[in-house]
Design a protein around this motif. Structure first.
Motif, PDB file in Angstrom:
ATOM      1  N   LEU A  80      25.160  20.424  26.620  1.00 29.75           N
ATOM      2  CA  LEU A  80      25.709  19.949  25.359  1.00 29.75           C
ATOM      3  C   LEU A  80      27.107  19.420  25.648  1.00 29.75           C
ATOM      4  O   LEU A  80      27.945  20.131  26.190  1.00 29.75           O
ATOM      5  N   GLY A  81      27.331  18.155  25.310  1.00 28.33           N
ATOM      6  CA  GLY A  81      28.637  17.533  25.499  1.00 28.33           C
ATOM      7  C   GLY A  81      29.426  17.573  24.209  1.00 28.33           C
ATOM      8  O   GLY A  81      28.865  17.345  23.132  1.00 28.33           O
ATOM      9  N   LEU A  82      30.720  17.888  24.307  1.00 28.44           N
ATOM     10  CA  LEU A  82      31.581  17.973  23.129  1.00 28.44           C
ATOM     11  C   LEU A  82      32.782  17.051  23.284  1.00 28.44           C
ATOM     12  O   LEU A  82      33.450  17.059  24.320  1.00 28.44           O
ATOM     13  N   ASP A  83      33.030  16.266  22.250  1.00 25.62           N
ATOM     14  CA  ASP A  83      34.249  15.477  22.141  1.00 25.62           C
ATOM     15  C   ASP A  83      35.035  16.093  20.992  1.00 25.62           C
ATOM     16  O   ASP A  83      34.679  15.928  19.823  1.00 25.62           O
ATOM     17  N   LEU A  84      36.078  16.838  21.340  1.00 23.47           N
ATOM     18  CA  LEU A  84      36.843  17.583  20.341  1.00 23.47           C
ATOM     19  C   LEU A  84      37.941  16.708  19.746  1.00 23.47           C
ATOM     20  O   LEU A  84      38.853  16.294  20.455  1.00 23.47           O
ATOM     21  N   GLY A  85      37.837  16.433  18.460  1.00 26.04           N
ATOM     22  CA  GLY A  85      38.888  15.724  17.758  1.00 26.04           C
ATOM     23  C   GLY A  85      39.624  16.685  16.842  1.00 26.04           C
ATOM     24  O   GLY A  85      39.276  17.857  16.742  1.00 26.04           O
ATOM     25  N   GLU A  86      40.641  16.178  16.173  1.00 25.53           N
ATOM     26  CA  GLU A  86      41.386  17.024  15.243  1.00 25.53           C
ATOM     27  C   GLU A  86      40.542  17.415  14.037  1.00 25.53           C
ATOM     28  O   GLU A  86      40.628  18.541  13.562  1.00 25.53           O
ATOM     29  N   LYS A  87      39.707  16.485  13.564  1.00 25.91           N
ATOM     30  CA  LYS A  87      38.936  16.717  12.344  1.00 25.91           C
ATOM     31  C   LYS A  87      37.439  16.880  12.585  1.00 25.91           C
ATOM     32  O   LYS A  87      36.731  17.372  11.709  1.00 25.91           O
ATOM     33  N   LEU A 104      38.225  16.611  28.175  1.00 22.94           N
ATOM     34  CA  LEU A 104      39.623  17.004  28.269  1.00 22.94           C
ATOM     35  C   LEU A 104      40.480  15.747  28.136  1.00 22.94           C
ATOM     36  O   LEU A 104      40.545  14.933  29.057  1.00 22.94           O
ATOM     37  N   PRO A 105      41.122  15.563  26.976  1.00 21.12           N
ATOM     38  CA  PRO A 105      41.886  14.334  26.723  1.00 21.12           C
ATOM     39  C   PRO A 105      43.281  14.356  27.349  1.00 21.12           C
ATOM     40  O   PRO A 105      44.286  14.598  26.678  1.00 21.12           O
ATOM     41  N   LEU A 106      43.324  14.115  28.648  1.00 17.54           N
ATOM     42  CA  LEU A 106      44.595  14.098  29.363  1.00 17.54           C
ATOM     43  C   LEU A 106      45.393  12.843  29.003  1.00 17.54           C
ATOM     44  O   LEU A 106      44.819  11.824  28.599  1.00 17.54           O
ATOM     45  N   ASN A 107      46.706  12.929  29.162  1.00 16.63           N
ATOM     46  CA  ASN A 107      47.551  11.744  29.027  1.00 16.63           C
ATOM     47  C   ASN A 107      47.218  10.788  30.171  1.00 16.63           C
ATOM     48  O   ASN A 107      46.632  11.189  31.180  1.00 16.63           O
ATOM     49  N   MET A 108      47.622   9.535  30.044  1.00 14.55           N
ATOM     50  CA  MET A 108      47.310   8.551  31.076  1.00 14.55           C
ATOM     51  C   MET A 108      47.898   8.925  32.437  1.00 14.55           C
ATOM     52  O   MET A 108      47.356   8.555  33.471  1.00 14.55           O
ATOM     53  N   ASP A 109      49.000   9.685  32.454  1.00 10.09           N
ATOM     54  CA  ASP A 109      49.597  10.109  33.726  1.00 10.09           C
ATOM     55  C   ASP A 109      48.984  11.406  34.255  1.00 10.09           C
ATOM     56  O   ASP A 109      49.444  11.963  35.249  1.00 10.09           O
ATOM     57  N   THR A 154      48.830  14.369  32.717  1.00 13.02           N
ATOM     58  CA  THR A 154      49.418  15.592  32.177  1.00 13.02           C
ATOM     59  C   THR A 154      48.727  15.987  30.875  1.00 13.02           C
ATOM     60  O   THR A 154      48.036  15.189  30.253  1.00 13.02           O
ATOM     61  N   ASP A 155      48.939  17.244  30.498  1.00 12.55           N
ATOM     62  CA  ASP A 155      48.406  17.741  29.223  1.00 12.55           C
ATOM     63  C   ASP A 155      49.340  17.365  28.091  1.00 12.55           C
ATOM     64  O   ASP A 155      50.541  17.588  28.168  1.00 12.55           O
ATOM     65  N   GLY A 156      48.764  16.830  27.028  1.00 10.46           N
ATOM     66  CA  GLY A 156      49.488  16.629  25.780  1.00 10.46           C
ATOM     67  C   GLY A 156      48.946  17.615  24.763  1.00 10.46           C
ATOM     68  O   GLY A 156      48.149  18.506  25.104  1.00 10.46           O
ATOM     69  N   PRO A 157      49.315  17.460  23.501  1.00 11.53           N
ATOM     70  CA  PRO A 157      48.830  18.374  22.465  1.00 11.53           C
ATOM     71  C   PRO A 157      47.300  18.407  22.335  1.00 11.53           C
ATOM     72  O   PRO A 157      46.722  19.470  22.143  1.00 11.53           O
ATOM     73  N   SER A 158      46.653  17.257  22.478  1.00  2.77           N
ATOM     74  CA  SER A 158      45.185  17.222  22.357  1.00  2.77           C
ATOM     75  C   SER A 158      44.516  17.975  23.499  1.00  2.77           C
ATOM     76  O   SER A 158      43.528  18.686  23.292  1.00  2.77           O
ATOM     77  N   ALA A 159      45.042  17.819  24.700  1.00  3.91           N
ATOM     78  CA  ALA A 159      44.477  18.530  25.854  1.00  3.91           C
ATOM     79  C   ALA A 159      44.700  20.032  25.716  1.00  3.91           C
ATOM     80  O   ALA A 159      43.811  20.834  26.024  1.00  3.91           O
ATOM     81  N   GLN A 160      45.878  20.424  25.236  1.00  2.81           N
ATOM     82  CA  GLN A 160      46.156  21.847  25.029  1.00  2.81           C
ATOM     83  C   GLN A 160      45.204  22.430  23.993  1.00  2.81           C
ATOM     84  O   GLN A 160      44.700  23.543  24.153  1.00  2.81           O
ATOM     85  N   SER A 161      44.935  21.665  22.933  1.00  2.00           N
ATOM     86  CA  SER A 161      44.007  22.110  21.895  1.00  2.00           C
ATOM     87  C   SER A 161      42.585  22.246  22.463  1.00  2.00           C
ATOM     88  O   SER A 161      41.878  23.215  22.168  1.00  2.00           O
ATOM     89  N   ALA A 162      42.165  21.280  23.279  1.00  3.01           N
ATOM     90  CA  ALA A 162      40.828  21.335  23.889  1.00  3.01           C
ATOM     91  C   ALA A 162      40.716  22.538  24.830  1.00  3.01           C
ATOM     92  O   ALA A 162      39.693  23.225  24.849  1.00  3.01           O
TER      93      ALA A 162
END
Length: 155
Positions: free
Chosen positions: A21-28, A76-81, A83-91
């Motif tokens: 099962l693949g998950l794409d975690l968004g805010e909503k 895992l929505p990493l930043n382009m460089d 690194t972890d941003g808020p979305s990656a931390q949430s995931a």
């Protein structure tokens, strides 16, 4: 079960003939995609509205049981460089919480630009903005899962 980052380790933890099962975690929302039992094709499944973790986890548990899921692939929505941003931390937090309560192997895979790639595909298909909004999350989940399946096939 702990979160697995190496797909080699993830593959060895999977039960034979089980689906992923693949998950794409968004805010909503949470976009969902399901693999076949041969782990070759990812199919967009549905989009869940996000709520409290316990409610989301219960919905996922029901899908996992009904579909014979043997492992989870979470984008895992990493930043382009890288690194972890808020979305990656949430995931990562979602994955940690789910892994703490589930025996299933769980892998996190880089999903940079997955939503952008899917949106471009949907634009090329001439879908209306309203229709794109309805399908983009589950299509992104399928894109993420298909990438993992393609890599697993070469392991």
């Amino acid at each position: 079960m702990p979160i697995i980052t190496a797909l080699e380790e993830f593959k060895s933890a999977l039960a034979p003939r089980s689906r992923l099962l693949g998950l794409d975690l968004g805010e909503k929302t949470i976009g969902l995609a399901l693999s076949d039992t041969l782990l070759t094709v990812a199919t967009p499944m549905e989009t869940l509205k996000r709520g409290k973790f316990s409610v989301d986890a219960a919905k996922l548990d029901a899908i996992i049981a009904a579909q014979g899921v043997g492992g989870l692939v979470i984008g895992l929505p990493l930043n382009m460089d890288g690194t972890d941003g808020p979305s990656a931390q949430s995931a990562r937090a979602f994955a940690r919480n789910f892994a703490a309560r589930s025996p299933l192997p769980l892998a996190m895979v880089d999903e940079r630009l997955s939503t952008a790639a899917v949106t471009l595909t949907l634009l090329d298909a001439d879908l209306s903005r309203k229709r794109r909004a309805l399908v983009v999350d589950k299509m992104a989940a399928a894109y993420i899962l298909q990438g993992a399946l393609d890599r697993l096939r070469h392991i």
